[in-house]
Design an enzyme around this catalytic site. Sequence first.
Site, PDB file in Angstrom:
ATOM      1  N   GLU A 153       0.862  -1.181   0.000  1.00 13.75           N
ATOM      2  CA  GLU A 153       0.000   0.000   0.000  1.00 13.75           C
ATOM      3  C   GLU A 153       0.897   1.228   0.000  1.00 13.75           C
ATOM      4  O   GLU A 153       1.938   1.252   0.641  1.00 13.75           O
ATOM      5  CB  GLU A 153      -0.911  -0.016   1.232  1.00 13.75           C
ATOM      6  CG  GLU A 153      -1.999  -1.052   1.105  1.00 13.75           C
ATOM      7  CD  GLU A 153      -2.882  -1.140   2.341  1.00 13.75           C
ATOM      8  OE1 GLU A 153      -3.023  -0.139   3.059  1.00 13.75           O
ATOM      9  OE2 GLU A 153      -3.430  -2.233   2.578  1.00 13.75           O
ATOM     10  N   CYS A 212      -1.374  -6.863   6.581  1.00 12.24           N
ATOM     11  CA  CYS A 212      -0.564  -8.008   6.155  1.00 12.24           C
ATOM     12  C   CYS A 212       0.248  -8.605   7.301  1.00 12.24           C
ATOM     13  O   CYS A 212      -0.046  -9.701   7.754  1.00 12.24           O
ATOM     14  CB  CYS A 212       0.342  -7.603   4.996  1.00 12.24           C
ATOM     15  SG  CYS A 212      -0.583  -7.382   3.476  1.00 12.24           S
TER      16      CYS A 212
HETATM   17  N1  LIG Z   1      -3.529  -4.715   1.567  1.00 15.21           N
HETATM   18  C1  LIG Z   1      -2.336  -5.149   1.207  1.00 15.21           C
HETATM   19  O1  LIG Z   1      -1.335  -4.421   1.219  1.00 15.21           O
HETATM   20  C2  LIG Z   1      -2.173  -6.562   0.734  1.00 15.21           C
HETATM   21  C3  LIG Z   1      -1.001  -6.922   0.047  1.00 15.21           C
HETATM   22  C4  LIG Z   1      -0.867  -8.232  -0.393  1.00 15.21           C
HETATM   23  C5  LIG Z   1      -1.858  -9.170  -0.127  1.00 15.21           C
HETATM   24  N2  LIG Z   1      -2.978  -8.782   0.569  1.00 15.21           N
HETATM   25  C6  LIG Z   1      -4.012  -9.786   0.791  1.00 15.21           C
HETATM   26  O2  LIG Z   1      -5.043  -9.581  -0.182  1.00 15.21           O
HETATM   27  C7  LIG Z   1      -6.329  -9.860   0.375  1.00 15.21           C
HETATM   28  C8  LIG Z   1      -7.223  -8.632   0.257  1.00 15.21           C
HETATM   29  O3  LIG Z   1      -6.629  -7.582   1.002  1.00 15.21           O
HETATM   30  P1  LIG Z   1      -7.184  -6.092   0.905  1.00 15.21           P
HETATM   31  O4  LIG Z   1      -6.271  -5.238   1.699  1.00 15.21           O
HETATM   32  O5  LIG Z   1      -7.444  -5.747  -0.519  1.00 15.21           O
HETATM   33  O6  LIG Z   1      -8.568  -6.265   1.677  1.00 15.21           O
HETATM   34  P2  LIG Z   1      -9.841  -5.314   1.606  1.00 15.21           P
HETATM   35  O7  LIG Z   1     -10.625  -5.604   2.824  1.00 15.21           O
HETATM   36  O8  LIG Z   1      -9.405  -3.914   1.335  1.00 15.21           O
HETATM   37  O9  LIG Z   1     -10.625  -5.825   0.315  1.00 15.21           O
HETATM   38  C9  LIG Z   1     -11.382  -6.996   0.251  1.00 15.21           C
HETATM   39  C10 LIG Z   1     -12.693  -6.639  -0.418  1.00 15.21           C
HETATM   40  O10 LIG Z   1     -13.383  -7.823  -0.791  1.00 15.21           O
HETATM   41  C11 LIG Z   1     -14.764  -7.561  -0.667  1.00 15.21           C
HETATM   42  N3  LIG Z   1     -15.481  -8.841  -0.676  1.00 15.21           N
HETATM   43  C12 LIG Z   1     -15.574  -9.793   0.291  1.00 15.21           C
HETATM   44  N4  LIG Z   1     -16.333 -10.823  -0.143  1.00 15.21           N
HETATM   45  C13 LIG Z   1     -16.723 -10.537  -1.415  1.00 15.21           C
HETATM   46  C14 LIG Z   1     -17.511 -11.198  -2.397  1.00 15.21           C
HETATM   47  N5  LIG Z   1     -18.068 -12.391  -2.153  1.00 15.21           N
HETATM   48  N6  LIG Z   1     -17.714 -10.582  -3.582  1.00 15.21           N
HETATM   49  C15 LIG Z   1     -17.170  -9.379  -3.833  1.00 15.21           C
HETATM   50  N7  LIG Z   1     -16.415  -8.710  -2.944  1.00 15.21           N
HETATM   51  C16 LIG Z   1     -16.189  -9.277  -1.750  1.00 15.21           C
HETATM   52  C17 LIG Z   1     -14.842  -6.776   0.633  1.00 15.21           C
HETATM   53  O11 LIG Z   1     -16.054  -6.058   0.761  1.00 15.21           O
HETATM   54  C18 LIG Z   1     -13.629  -5.862   0.496  1.00 15.21           C
HETATM   55  O12 LIG Z   1     -13.957  -4.631  -0.119  1.00 15.21           O
HETATM   56  C19 LIG Z   1      -6.059 -10.315   1.819  1.00 15.21           C
HETATM   57  O13 LIG Z   1      -5.962 -11.696   1.839  1.00 15.21           O
HETATM   58  C20 LIG Z   1      -4.711  -9.686   2.130  1.00 15.21           C
HETATM   59  O14 LIG Z   1      -4.011 -10.400   3.102  1.00 15.21           O
HETATM   60  C21 LIG Z   1      -3.163  -7.503   0.986  1.00 15.21           C
END
Ligand SMILES: NC(=O)c1ccc[n+]([C@@H]2O[C@H](COP(=O)([O-])OP(=O)(O)OC[C@H]3O[C@@H](n4cnc5c(N)ncnc54)[C@H](O)[C@@H]3O)[C@@H](O)[C@H]2O)c1
Length: 454
Positions: free
Chosen positions: A154, A276
């Site tokens: 991020e 994370c």
């Molecule tokens: N944020 C980071 O920097 C980062 C980096 C690498 C990996 N990740 C991983 O990626 C994944 C997502 O992280 P994030 O930060 O984007 O989370 P986030 O909470 O910002 O986004 C997830 C989104 O998915 C939506 N969602 C849930 N169920 C759904 C469905 N059935 N249909 C449609 N939308 C749905 C939620 O409403 C939410 O907006 C996690 O597993 C995290 O560990 C995050």
Amino acid sequence: MKIAVIGAGYVGLTTAACLAQVGHEVFCSESDTGKLSKLQNGVMPLFEPDLATVVDDNREAGRLTFGSTEDAIDWGKAIFICVGTPPLPNGDADLSSIEAVSRSIAKRVKGYRLIVEKSTVPVQTGSQIRKHLAIHSTYGLDYDVASNPEFLREGSAVGDFLHPDRIVVGVESIRAAELMREIYEPIIEQKFVCPIHKNCGTAKENAFLVTDTNSAELIKHASNSFLAMKISFINMVSDLCEVVGADVSKVSQGMGLDPRIGNVFLNPGIGFGGFCFPKDVQAFIRIAEKSGCNFALLREVEKINQQRIVHFVDKVRKELWSIRGKKIAVLGLAFKPNTDDVRFAPSIPLIQTLIDEGAVVSVYDPEASSKAKELLPTIPYCGDPYEAAAGAEAILIVTEWDEFKTIDWKRLAGVVERRLIVDGRNIFNPPEVAAHGFHYISVGRLPALPESQV
Ligand SMILES: NC(=O)c1ccc[n+]([C@@H]2O[C@H](COP(=O)([O-])OP(=O)(O)OC[C@H]3O[C@@H](n4cnc5c(N)ncnc54)[C@H](O)[C@@H]3O)[C@@H](O)[C@H]2O)c1
């Protein structure tokens, strides 16, 4: 290729926009109706540098559409699952959103889909998804499941996605490997119009690593846990520096000159946060426990991190004598600069501790206030650092935003009750702060006294 992205969070929205930017036709779904309607109306639901432009450009070009998960599943030949995997109370990753999406795919689809797990998941989740799809397949779904962990940070997500150090792809079939290669071809070749740079360098053939799914899943958890370990290590060393009278910035500089150690992630502070490291370390420990492996090392990493807030508040208490009734300004709420994300940010337990001890806390963050308000609704959120610092007996630096590094010292000195800065991120040079008449406490470095007290 027609690609569906499920979940429009930090990872999903970046993935959707960047895959559209490199030429794919992307349909991105979001289950939060408030967020979805923002996206459908051209409003960004989160702050991430450069992302709004990439989303807008691709929506206008017709390569990026937002809608329901059902429509996305029907649309994409490849379906990237980017939903959240938050921690359960016992530390396990909550995979219920992954399960729900997998079930919908199994129940709806007739024909072939490449299902890509981009969310961070425990090892063997890919095989669980495969099992689940086989059980619930209603119309004869034909499928591959690939693991494609995301390494974006991020604050620089668009650049990280488009110019990655590595693209890890875990597959169990040649068909899946070939499709994943096709999807990432423009990024591997660096053949796309870059929204950030004029010249983007050369192809990244070596960045594309194909493994089995279990190994790909482990690469993500092992990488984040290793980085968290590096942070806790230098935090531990910085505590020793404070006691024995050494300068941790010199120690980490000296360590980092060894290429086997490297000079990144050796900055001490008030600990790691975000969506994370804290949850991924917890989940990795739980996976190891369930597999009968001893990951006590990572338990210590967690413990050191949890102690950072306690240690930081101790410093504030030592300076203020009693915290009760004192006005304290907190600068920075986001878990890192250039994001509005406050999930597992150290700022939240820190502020809660100060409030519990009777402090009068005022805060300022350039981007994260509205998200922090959902967690801490009662404190005043100020429009700039000077408003937050007005009448304060201590200013705490909690996020290393550039804006704070160029603070107007004269103006700041004019509004505070006492010239004291306790810096949890080491953003200033001690002599510089002292020259402006402030008493300055930082992390692992010798305190600098204002000139009047030298
Ligand atoms: N944020 C980071 O920097 C980062 C980096 C690498 C990996 N990740 C991983 O990626 C994944 C997502 O992280 P994030 O930060 O984007 O989370 P986030 O909470 O910002 O986004 C997830 C989104 O998915 C939506 N969602 C849930 N169920 C759904 C469905 N059935 N249909 C449609 N939308 C749905 C939620 O409403 C939410 O907006 C996690 O597993 C995290 O560990 C995050």
